[in-house]
Write a protein that holds these residues in place. Structure first.
Motif, short mmCIF file in Angstrom:
data_model
loop_
_atom_site.label_atom_id
_atom_site.label_comp_id
_atom_site.label_asym_id
_atom_site.label_seq_id
_atom_site.Cartn_x
_atom_site.Cartn_y
_atom_site.Cartn_z
N VAL A 225 3.35 6.74 -11.41
CA VAL A 225 3.41 5.34 -11.82
C VAL A 225 2.02 4.74 -11.63
CG1 VAL A 225 4.58 3.13 -11.45
CG2 VAL A 225 5.78 5.28 -11.01
N SER A 226 1.67 3.74 -12.43
CA SER A 226 0.34 3.15 -12.30
C SER A 226 0.21 2.45 -10.95
CB SER A 226 0.09 2.14 -13.42
OG SER A 226 0.74 0.92 -13.12
N THR A 227 -1.00 2.45 -10.41
CA THR A 227 -1.22 1.92 -9.08
C THR A 227 -0.86 0.44 -9.00
OG1 THR A 227 -3.11 3.39 -9.14
CG2 THR A 227 -2.90 1.99 -7.21
N THR A 228 -1.14 -0.31 -10.08
CA THR A 228 -0.87 -1.75 -10.07
C THR A 228 0.63 -2.01 -9.88
OG1 THR A 228 -2.53 -1.75 -11.81
CG2 THR A 228 -1.54 -3.87 -11.22
N SER A 229 1.45 -1.29 -10.66
CA SER A 229 2.89 -1.54 -10.52
C SER A 229 3.38 -1.08 -9.17
CB SER A 229 3.66 -0.85 -11.65
OG SER A 229 3.48 0.54 -11.56
N GLY A 230 2.67 -0.12 -8.53
CA GLY A 230 2.99 0.26 -7.16
C GLY A 230 2.72 -0.89 -6.20
N TRP A 231 1.53 -1.51 -6.35
CA TRP A 231 1.16 -2.59 -5.43
C TRP A 231 2.12 -3.77 -5.51
CZ3 TRP A 231 -2.11 -2.70 -1.48
CH2 TRP A 231 -3.10 -1.71 -1.40
N VAL A 232 2.60 -4.10 -6.72
CA VAL A 232 3.46 -5.29 -6.85
C VAL A 232 4.93 -4.96 -6.59
CG1 VAL A 232 1.92 -6.48 -8.43
CG2 VAL A 232 3.72 -5.02 -9.34
N ALA A 233 5.25 -3.66 -6.40
CA ALA A 233 6.66 -3.28 -6.24
C ALA A 233 7.37 -4.03 -5.11
CB ALA A 233 6.76 -1.77 -6.04
N PRO A 234 6.76 -4.17 -3.91
CA PRO A 234 7.48 -4.91 -2.85
C PRO A 234 7.74 -6.37 -3.21
CG PRO A 234 5.69 -3.64 -1.92
CD PRO A 234 5.52 -3.60 -3.39
N LEU A 235 6.77 -7.00 -3.94
CA LEU A 235 6.98 -8.39 -4.35
C LEU A 235 8.14 -8.49 -5.35
CD1 LEU A 235 3.43 -9.94 -4.76
CD2 LEU A 235 5.24 -10.62 -3.17
N GLN A 236 8.17 -7.54 -6.30
CA GLN A 236 9.26 -7.54 -7.28
C GLN A 236 10.60 -7.33 -6.57
OE1 GLN A 236 8.00 -4.42 -9.86
NE2 GLN A 236 7.10 -5.83 -11.37
N ALA B 4 0.84 -1.21 0.00
CA ALA B 4 0.00 0.00 0.00
C ALA B 4 0.87 1.25 0.00
CB ALA B 4 -0.92 -0.02 1.21
N ASN B 5 1.93 1.20 0.77
CA ASN B 5 2.84 2.35 0.83
C ASN B 5 3.49 2.60 -0.54
OD1 ASN B 5 4.31 4.38 2.31
ND2 ASN B 5 6.10 3.08 2.01
N ALA B 6 3.91 1.50 -1.18
CA ALA B 6 4.54 1.64 -2.51
C ALA B 6 3.53 2.15 -3.52
CB ALA B 6 5.11 0.30 -2.96
N ALA B 7 2.26 1.72 -3.40
CA ALA B 7 1.23 2.19 -4.33
C ALA B 7 1.02 3.69 -4.16
CB ALA B 7 -0.07 1.43 -4.09
N LEU B 8 0.97 4.15 -2.89
CA LEU B 8 0.79 5.59 -2.63
C LEU B 8 2.00 6.37 -3.15
CD1 LEU B 8 -0.75 5.59 0.95
CD2 LEU B 8 -1.85 6.32 -1.16
N ASP B 9 3.20 5.81 -2.90
CA ASP B 9 4.42 6.45 -3.39
C ASP B 9 4.38 6.55 -4.91
OD1 ASP B 9 5.69 7.12 -1.13
OD2 ASP B 9 7.03 5.38 -1.07
N GLY B 10 3.96 5.42 -5.54
CA GLY B 10 3.93 5.37 -6.99
C GLY B 10 2.97 6.40 -7.58
#
Lengths: 192, 312
Positions: free
Chosen positions: B38-49, B27-33
């Motif tokens: 950056v698109s919200t989806t790529s924000g949400w998956v950023a920690p997994l990546q 959630a934090n990465a999505a807000l940052d993104g």
């Protein structure tokens, strides 16, 4: 189960206490000592003195972390960061250690321990608080300001950019450019 | 709940905590993104990546690093987070019903002093050590207000046991008449996680500070541990200030999780309103401004308890 735990914590306490003098780094020695105190705290919890046991762990870990600050503040970076022997004055300290150990061990083994007379209070934490804040309140009131003054004094002496350094011994030095306050390289968060 | 069930849940606990931490990080990465476009989806998956990348990365160690203390510092963050949640009651069930649960939490957050410093020390890098000392300098500012903030709910309930503190809020949640204590507690949770406005120990101006030299799985463990501590602190605020598992329709345990997620969401949102605060500035704010406020809060709580003969 509790016997096994007791022996486990006892061995951890003694072994990590010995490690304090075997390792050659200040950081390892400090935290070996912290581990020893944590094991002692766990043994105190086993004695069903929960509050004293947990607070022992809390205080000792905090103490070791603060010691890391003082380590650099007073010793300078080099001796604190370099490998060094943790034993000083080896012969005399060995004699003292053996003597104290024999004295305490003999005392523990030879004293005819009395049978328990009373029963522990239902809530030991509350009764501890009452005895500290009740009849021993005067002692606490006297000790606390003395301890606090010691901490403040040591910080004032150790802090090179404190206000006594900037404003002089009587706190009346003025700024070089005629301003009312001397220059302060680092202002506090409240803008003072 | 019987002991067999409890033993099963205790095995689930670390993974559940890690999952919530991953959710918070995502959630934090999505807000940052979103702020960077950056698109919200790529924000949400950023920690997994990032996790996948770190798992494949080779572990890097500087010559002369004290690997033992370094690894203890990293893994210790995860352990401390789990140990904090052990005393949090989920309704009537708690993993460890300590009579001094509140002090236990306090001892675990003091353990973080040691762990963050060890992380900074072990790397054998000047910037890491600077980060470790920054954390200690910050800890000296937040710890006293935190201790007094923890005192307020204990006064309200007249007990250090978390179950008692939770049950004392059946009439009114403590957050209503102890708002200052809650704010100080929440800020301290962020501070001992070295996150948000209190992240100077890991700041970019010190080349990453304590996490600067970490790589591979070591880095993953520390980044995960940091969010786990944040979530553990949020979970602990639920029995302290938000009435524990009380709530309609759903089971108490579910309410504890929901309230924890709400507090985490609050922290994620509020974090964006504050700039990073340097430890030497925080010292004056914490000791000159916050300390008197939290002491007044404790005094008000004590007077209310005496006049009312118990919690409101």
């Amino acid at each position: 189960m509790s016997v096994v735990l007791f022996w486990f914590f006892s061995i951890v306490a003694v072994a990590s206490a010995a490690a304090v003098f075997i390792v050659n780094s200040m950081a390892r020695a400090s935290y070996a000592l912290a581990l020893s105190f944590i094991a002692v705290g766990a043994i105190i919890v086993q004695l069903e003195l929960d509050y004293i046991g947990v607070i022992t762990i809390l205080m000792m870990v905090m103490e070791m972390a603060i010691m890391a600050v003082f380590m650099v503040m007073y010793m300078g970076m080099n001796p604190a960061l370099m490998p060094m022997d943790m034993r000083h004055n080896k012969h005399r300290s060995a004699i003292i250690a053996v003597f104290v150990f024999v004295l305490l061990a003999a005392g523990a083994l030879l004293i005819p321990w009395p049978e328990r007379m009373g029963v522990p209070a239902a809530n030991v934490t509350a009764s501890l608080g009452e005895s500290l804040m009740g009849s021993k309140m005067l002692v606490m009131l006297v000790i606390s300001p003395v301890l606090f003054a010691t901490i403040i004094a040591s910080l004032v002496l150790a802090n090179p950019r404190g206000r006594y350094d900037r404003r002089g011994d009587n706190l009346d030095r003025r700024g070089a450019d005629g301003r009312s306050e001397p220059e302060d390289p680092i202002r506090g968060g409240l803008g003072r | 709940m019987d002991s067999v069930n409890g033993a099963v849940w205790v095995l689930v606990l670390p993974f559940a905590l890690a999952a919530v931490a991953l959710l918070a990080a995502a959630a934090n990465a999505a807000l940052d993104g979103r702020t960077r476009g950056v698109s919200t989806t790529s924000g949400w998956v950023a920690p997994l990546q990032e996790s996948a990348r770190l798992l494949r990365q080779q572990r890097r160690t500087l010559p002369g690093a004290d690997s033992l203390l370094w690894r203890i510092g990293g893994a210790g963050l995860v352990v401390a987070a789990v140990l904090k949640v052990l005393v949090v009651p989920f309704g009537g069930f708690t993993f460890a019903d300590l009579s001094v649960g509140l002090v236990w939490f306090n001892a675990m957050d003091v353990l973080l002093w040691a762990l963050w410093w060890l992380l900074g020390w072990g790397a054998n890098s000047a910037w890491s050590l600077v980060g470790g000392y920054r954390f200690l300098a910050q800890a000296l500012s937040y710890e006293l207000p935190l201790m007094f903030a923890l005192t307020a709910p204990a006064i309200g309930a007249g007990s250090l046991r978390l179950l008692d503190i939770q049950d004392a809020q059946s009439g009114l949640w403590f957050v209503v008449w102890m708002p200052v204590a809650f704010l100080v507690f929440a800020a301290s949770v962020v501070a001992f996680s070295s996150w948000g406005p209190f992240q100077t120990a890991t700041g970019r101006d010190a080349a990453g500070g304590v996490i600067g030299e970490l790589s591979g799985v070591d880095r993953l463990v520390v980044l995960a541990g940091r969010y786990m501590i944040l979530v553990a602190g949020a979970a602990f605020s639920v029995p302290l200030f938000f009435g524990g598992g009380s709530g309609p329709w759903l089971p108490a345990g579910v309410w504890v999780v929901i309230k924890t997620l709400a507090v985490v969401a609050l922290l994620l949102t509020v974090r964006r309103l504050f700039p990073t605060l340097r430890p030497e500035r925080l010292a004056e704010v914490a000791l000159v401004l916050i300390m008197p406020l939290v002491l007044v809060q404790v005094a008000v709580a004590a007077v209310i308890v005496v006049v009312n003969g118990g919690a409101l």
